[in-house]
Design an enzyme around this catalytic site. Structure first.
Site, PDB file in Angstrom:
ATOM      1  N   ARG A   1       0.844  -1.194   0.000  1.00 17.30           N
ATOM      2  CA  ARG A   1       0.000   0.000   0.000  1.00 17.30           C
ATOM      3  C   ARG A   1       0.881   1.245   0.000  1.00 17.30           C
ATOM      4  O   ARG A   1       1.886   1.312   0.691  1.00 17.30           O
ATOM      5  CB  ARG A   1      -0.909   0.013   1.226  1.00 17.30           C
ATOM      6  CG  ARG A   1      -1.847   1.219   1.195  1.00 17.30           C
ATOM      7  CD  ARG A   1      -3.075   1.008   1.967  1.00 17.30           C
ATOM      8  NE  ARG A   1      -3.911   2.196   1.893  1.00 17.30           N
ATOM      9  CZ  ARG A   1      -5.020   2.321   2.552  1.00 17.30           C
ATOM     10  NH1 ARG A   1      -5.460   1.343   3.320  1.00 17.30           N
ATOM     11  NH2 ARG A   1      -5.737   3.418   2.448  1.00 17.30           N
TER      12      ARG A   1
ATOM     13  N   ARG B   1      -6.798  -0.423  -3.469  1.00 15.68           N
ATOM     14  CA  ARG B   1      -5.520  -0.612  -2.802  1.00 15.68           C
ATOM     15  C   ARG B   1      -5.284  -2.092  -2.563  1.00 15.68           C
ATOM     16  O   ARG B   1      -6.245  -2.855  -2.448  1.00 15.68           O
ATOM     17  CB  ARG B   1      -5.447   0.171  -1.498  1.00 15.68           C
ATOM     18  CG  ARG B   1      -6.623  -0.033  -0.586  1.00 15.68           C
ATOM     19  CD  ARG B   1      -7.271   1.316  -0.242  1.00 15.68           C
ATOM     20  NE  ARG B   1      -8.449   1.177   0.607  1.00 15.68           N
ATOM     21  CZ  ARG B   1      -9.652   1.560   0.236  1.00 15.68           C
ATOM     22  NH1 ARG B   1      -9.865   2.057  -0.968  1.00 15.68           N
ATOM     23  NH2 ARG B   1     -10.658   1.466   1.052  1.00 15.68           N
TER      24      ARG B   1
ATOM     25  N   ASP C   1      -6.223  -3.032   2.787  1.00 18.48           N
ATOM     26  CA  ASP C   1      -6.796  -1.967   3.606  1.00 18.48           C
ATOM     27  C   ASP C   1      -7.285  -2.605   4.894  1.00 18.48           C
ATOM     28  O   ASP C   1      -8.244  -3.373   4.882  1.00 18.48           O
ATOM     29  CB  ASP C   1      -7.947  -1.301   2.858  1.00 18.48           C
ATOM     30  CG  ASP C   1      -8.572  -0.156   3.644  1.00 18.48           C
ATOM     31  OD1 ASP C   1      -7.849   0.502   4.419  1.00 18.48           O
ATOM     32  OD2 ASP C   1      -9.781   0.074   3.477  1.00 18.48           O
TER      33      ASP C   1
ATOM     34  N   ASP D   1      -8.871  -1.916   8.349  1.00 14.02           N
ATOM     35  CA  ASP D   1      -9.576  -0.950   9.181  1.00 14.02           C
ATOM     36  C   ASP D   1      -9.764  -1.507  10.575  1.00 14.02           C
ATOM     37  O   ASP D   1     -10.079  -2.691  10.743  1.00 14.02           O
ATOM     38  CB  ASP D   1     -10.956  -0.626   8.591  1.00 14.02           C
ATOM     39  CG  ASP D   1     -10.874   0.185   7.316  1.00 14.02           C
ATOM     40  OD1 ASP D   1     -10.008   1.071   7.231  1.00 14.02           O
ATOM     41  OD2 ASP D   1     -11.689  -0.053   6.411  1.00 14.02           O
TER      42      ASP D   1
END
Length: 142
Positions: A63, A73, A76, A78
């Protein structure tokens, strides 16, 4: 998943993979692969320190700093919730501010924690998912 396991004091809870349509992404964005992982943070871990480790993993997997909001991307990660912690800083908002509105979060999360009530919510993850009216397409991969 193996790298995330290194951050947990117990075996990971893992949803299946889901292919999902892009939400609030640039035109022409491809579908995404999504999953949810539940882990038990190591002793002394804070939401901020865990977020730093997740960001380092993202960079390790290719990334780069984003140029466009919600662009595709390679990885990711989160941080959706961290126990009952609530944060609202420039660096971190907990629980994730849109988790309760996103099928691509709620559907895999319901596989591993259907009875979870995210901080600030009154309904369980399963109830939030049933009430959701978003137009996202989410397909469970086998």
């Amino acid at each position: 998943m193996e790298r995330l396991q290194e951050l947990s004091d117990s075996p990971l809870e893992k949803s299946r993979l889901f292919e999902t349509t892009p939400v609030d992404c640039p035109p022409g964005s491809p579908n995404f692969l999504n999953a949810v992982v539940g882990l038990v943070p190591r002793s002394g871990e804070t939401p901020e320190s865990l977020l730093g480790k997740l960001r380092a993993l993202e960079m390790e997997f290719g990334r780069v700093p984003k140029k466009v909001l919600n662009e595709p991307r390679p990885l990711d990660l989160d941080l959706i919730a961290f126990g009952n912690e609530i944060r609202a800083t420039g660096e971190l908002t907990l629980p994730h501010p849109r988790a309760h509105l996103r099928r691509f979060v709620l559907q895999p999360l319901a596989e591993i924690a259907p009875d979870l009530i995210l901080p600030g919510q009154r309904a369980t993850v399963a109830e939030l998912l049933r009430q959701l009216t978003s137009g996202e397409s989410v397909r469970k991969l086998t």
